[in-house]
Scaffold this motif. Structure first.
Motif, PDB file in Angstrom:
ATOM      1  N   ALA A  40       0.861  -1.233   0.062  1.00 31.36           N
ATOM      2  CA  ALA A  40       0.105   0.025  -0.170  1.00 31.36           C
ATOM      3  C   ALA A  40       0.765   1.272  -0.009  1.00 31.36           C
ATOM      4  O   ALA A  40       1.970   1.352   0.811  1.00 31.36           O
ATOM      5  N   LEU A  90      -3.305   5.837   1.839  1.00 30.11           N
ATOM      6  CA  LEU A  90      -4.409   5.573   2.371  1.00 30.11           C
ATOM      7  C   LEU A  90      -5.523   6.772   2.439  1.00 30.11           C
ATOM      8  O   LEU A  90      -4.722   7.755   2.655  1.00 30.11           O
ATOM      9  N   LEU A 116      -7.486   1.983   0.970  1.00 34.53           N
ATOM     10  CA  LEU A 116      -5.752   1.636   0.459  1.00 34.53           C
ATOM     11  C   LEU A 116      -5.646   1.511  -0.938  1.00 34.53           C
ATOM     12  O   LEU A 116      -6.445   0.832  -1.607  1.00 34.53           O
ATOM     13  N   ASP A 125      -2.420   1.007  -4.058  1.00 39.24           N
ATOM     14  CA  ASP A 125      -0.873   0.881  -4.406  1.00 39.24           C
ATOM     15  C   ASP A 125      -0.535   2.255  -5.270  1.00 39.24           C
ATOM     16  O   ASP A 125      -1.192   3.132  -5.294  1.00 39.24           O
ATOM     17  N   LEU A 169      -6.664  -1.673  -3.116  1.00 39.63           N
ATOM     18  CA  LEU A 169      -6.339  -2.712  -2.411  1.00 39.63           C
ATOM     19  C   LEU A 169      -6.972  -3.278  -1.197  1.00 39.63           C
ATOM     20  O   LEU A 169      -7.212  -4.488  -0.751  1.00 39.63           O
TER      21      LEU A 169
END
Length: 80
Positions: free
Chosen positions: A6, A9, A22, A24, A30
């Motif tokens: 990750a 956020l 989350l 990437d 994610l």
């Protein structure tokens, strides 16, 4: 198969409840969980959020959110 780490956020309103999402480094989703969880506090400790949910780079990743939700979103870049 190993999933990517990750990188971001995002704490964002999702129809009246706050969620943590989350992403990437390529801004692919994610996971998602309740933003009031302890994990959010741990993951964001010492980090300052950006209010960048309206930036073009987030348009596809946050397409399910309205402009007001995106404008108020807290975007954290995680240490990876």
């Amino acid at each position: 198969m190993h999933s990517p780490p990750a990188k971001y956020l995002i704490v964002i309103d999702a129809g009246g409840s706050m969620v943590a999402r989350l992403f990437d480094a390529q801004r692919r989703p994610l996971g998602e969980f309740d933003a009031s969880s302890e994990e959010v506090a741990v993951m964001t400790s010492g980090l300052a959020p950006q209010r960048s949910g309206l930036e073009a780079g987030w348009a596809q990743a946050l397409a399910g959110h309205n402009p007001d939700e995106r404008a108020a979103a807290e975007v954290y870049t995680l240490d990876v």
